[in-house]
Write an enzyme that holds these catalytic residues in place. Structure first.
Site, PDB file in Angstrom:
ATOM      1  N   GLU A 198     -12.356 -21.583  -7.260  1.00 18.67           N
ATOM      2  CA  GLU A 198     -13.443 -20.598  -7.332  1.00 18.67           C
ATOM      3  C   GLU A 198     -14.803 -21.240  -7.037  1.00 18.67           C
ATOM      4  OE1 GLU A 198     -12.126 -19.596 -11.182  1.00 18.67           O
ATOM      5  OE2 GLU A 198     -10.307 -18.737 -10.306  1.00 18.67           O
ATOM      6  N   SER A 249      -4.788 -18.234  -5.383  1.00 17.83           N
ATOM      7  CA  SER A 249      -3.321 -18.263  -5.368  1.00 17.83           C
ATOM      8  C   SER A 249      -2.796 -17.643  -4.077  1.00 17.83           C
ATOM      9  CB  SER A 249      -2.760 -17.490  -6.562  1.00 17.83           C
ATOM     10  OG  SER A 249      -3.140 -16.127  -6.462  1.00 17.83           O
TER      11      SER A 249
HETATM   12  O1  LIG Z   1     -10.374 -14.762 -12.626  1.00 11.76           O
HETATM   13  C1  LIG Z   1      -9.534 -15.524 -12.257  1.00 11.76           C
HETATM   14  C2  LIG Z   1      -8.872 -16.470 -13.226  1.00 11.76           C
HETATM   15  O2  LIG Z   1      -9.775 -16.742 -14.281  1.00 11.76           O
HETATM   16  C3  LIG Z   1      -8.319 -17.752 -12.672  1.00 11.76           C
HETATM   17  O3  LIG Z   1      -9.221 -18.845 -12.773  1.00 11.76           O
HETATM   18  C4  LIG Z   1      -9.061 -15.459 -10.831  1.00 11.76           C
HETATM   19  O4  LIG Z   1     -10.138 -15.547  -9.958  1.00 11.76           O
HETATM   20  C5  LIG Z   1      -8.330 -14.115 -10.628  1.00 11.76           C
HETATM   21  O5  LIG Z   1      -7.257 -14.040 -11.494  1.00 11.76           O
HETATM   22  C6  LIG Z   1      -7.850 -13.979  -9.187  1.00 11.76           C
HETATM   23  O6  LIG Z   1      -6.977 -15.030  -8.870  1.00 11.76           O
HETATM   24  P1  LIG Z   1      -6.771 -15.530  -7.400  1.00 11.76           P
HETATM   25  O7  LIG Z   1      -6.509 -14.303  -6.574  1.00 11.76           O
HETATM   26  O8  LIG Z   1      -5.613 -16.453  -7.433  1.00 11.76           O
HETATM   27  O9  LIG Z   1      -8.045 -16.202  -6.958  1.00 11.76           O
END
Ligand SMILES: O=C([C@H](O)CO)[C@H](O)[C@H](O)COP(=O)(O)O
Length: 204
Positions: A171, A107
């Protein structure tokens, strides 16, 4: 519906869907790989190589699943002889000027990761932001940005459940991207697999 409230599908249909989904993910990886900026990758490689040469530390930050992908990257950097640390771990030392932070956030707006980026920047570290979002808080930091244009948790829809819920696409892509960076660093530094294996934990 079955007694558990789950939608029942026969076993063979479910199996096929799992295989189809693996193919969807593989296609997403291919599409995204071709959309990543070569300049950004080259800048990231140069920053990491310079850190290794000068003995500066490389810190990895990320929350949740993005953080888990970052941990996998940190381990390979350590195998290669980098001074690599995961931000937030008990034995992680202080960041100094000249060190590098790799901040991973699909994000680009996860507060803890953005704050770590700001703090490292104020100390004089270089920041590499791996994110999917071109207008995010993380992208706003003066940093080298590598944009992986994949669905992140902020793109989740209330009404549909996609094959890749929340930030799954980002991811998985982050893991493939970061491992691809490792493969190129191995090539550029000439580190051998035996050397890497010798650094792997012998207390497992
Ligand atoms: O663990 C997560 C969630 O399950 C979303 O798929 C994310 O990696 C975590 O919330 C961090 O989010 P971002 O910083 O947007 O990668």
């Amino acid at each position: 519906m079955s007694s558990c409230g789950c939608q029942s599908k026969d076993a063979s249909a479910s199996t096929k869907i799992v295989i189809e989904t693996m193919n969807v993910l593989a296609d997403q990886i291919k599409e995204t790989a071709n959309a990543v900026s070569e300049n950004d990758i080259s800048e990231m490689l140069a920053i990491l190589l310079a850190a290794k040469e000068k003995g500066n530390a490389v810190f990895i930050a990320g929350a949740g699943r993005s953080g888990l992908m970052g941990r996998a990257f940190a381990m390979r950097l350590m195998h290669m002889g980098f001074n690599a640390y995961v931000v937030g771990d008990t034995v992680t030392p202080a960041v100094s000027s000249g060190d590098v932070l790799v901040a991973i956030s699909g994000s680009g707006n996860t507060k803890s990761v953005v704050e770590i980026g700001k703090k490292c920047k104020s100390i004089g570290a270089s920041v590499i932001a791996v994110t999917s979002k071109d207008g995010s808080d993380l992208k706003a930091l003066p940093a080298t940005n590598v944009i992986l244009p994949a669905k992140s948790k902020d793109d989740a829809s209330e009404s549909t459940v996609s094959k890749t819920p929340m930030g799954t696409s980002f991811e998985i892509l982050a893991l493939v991207f970061l491992d691809s960076v490792i493969m190129q660093l191995i090539d550029l530094t000439g580190v051998t697999e035996d050397e890497m294996k010798a650094r792997h934990a012998n207390t497992e």
